[in-house]
Design an enzyme around this catalytic site. Sequence first.
Site, short mmCIF file in Angstrom:
data_model
loop_
_atom_site.label_atom_id
_atom_site.label_comp_id
_atom_site.label_asym_id
_atom_site.label_seq_id
_atom_site.Cartn_x
_atom_site.Cartn_y
_atom_site.Cartn_z
N ASP A 281 -1.52 12.11 -4.40
CA ASP A 281 -1.53 13.53 -4.75
C ASP A 281 -1.88 13.69 -6.22
O ASP A 281 -1.20 13.13 -7.09
CB ASP A 281 -0.15 14.12 -4.47
N GLU B 117 0.85 -1.18 0.00
CA GLU B 117 0.00 0.00 0.00
C GLU B 117 0.89 1.23 0.00
O GLU B 117 1.68 1.45 0.93
CB GLU B 117 -0.93 0.02 1.22
N LYS C 289 -2.11 20.95 -11.29
CA LYS C 289 -1.61 21.89 -12.28
C LYS C 289 -0.93 21.15 -13.43
O LYS C 289 -0.19 20.18 -13.21
CB LYS C 289 -0.64 22.87 -11.64
#
Length: 252
Positions: A156, A81, A160
């Site tokens: 994450d 994980e 952008k």
Amino acid sequence: MVTSHLVPPAAPRTPAPVGDDLHREQRVRSFHPRKGRMSDAQRAALSRLWSAYGIRVDGKQLLDLDTFFGDPAAPLPVILEIGFGMGDATATMAAADPSTGILAVDVHTPGHGNLLRRIESDGLANVRLAEGDAVVLLRDQLAPASLAGLRIYFPDPWPKARHHKRRLIQPEFLALALSRLRPGATVHCATDWEPYAEQMLEVLSASPELENLHPDQDGGYAPRPDWRPVTKFERQGIDKGHVVHDLLFRRR
């Protein structure tokens, strides 16, 4: 570090940076190290339990998973994980399936302390921790075909455009991960960021070594399995109106 969990490589492998050179390795990082502020309970658990349950990723030696998880005579299938946050979902999944080992890697020190606290309070024998870069762990410290699965929940999204290269789920990363997965191993990803979900689906679907377990449902996305707890990041995304996507694939 408990050195008995580490063994010299059984055969020559691709040279990789070690020691000080490891920290100078030129590679786009998909994470920022996060030390953060720890509670007294987390700090105490880290001090008391790390030597039994944790390793720091250094890229120097292979990790003997059977020994690390306690009993080489009765080895557990091990799922890696990547990015477990505070570890509460990890602990819940481990408690629900004690016959599967979870090797949980992250760079968030308070999360390590909290998960160690849960290991002790919940009596979990099937969780081990690694602190450091998951790519180095996969590349240099896990043997080929040693893993029964890979879980990456709410990484994450690097929203952008100029940061998309930092996203973890890329063809190069997937090729490395697949080399460490045994046939029949599962790859389970989840995200609440729609463009990243599309990228995940594209990258995973393009691999001839993977089959989508839900190819004809919701555009190829999977329903959230009952055994995956709703995470803190997931709740935050839902509160913002984000749609959560799970992806479930199997290695051929």
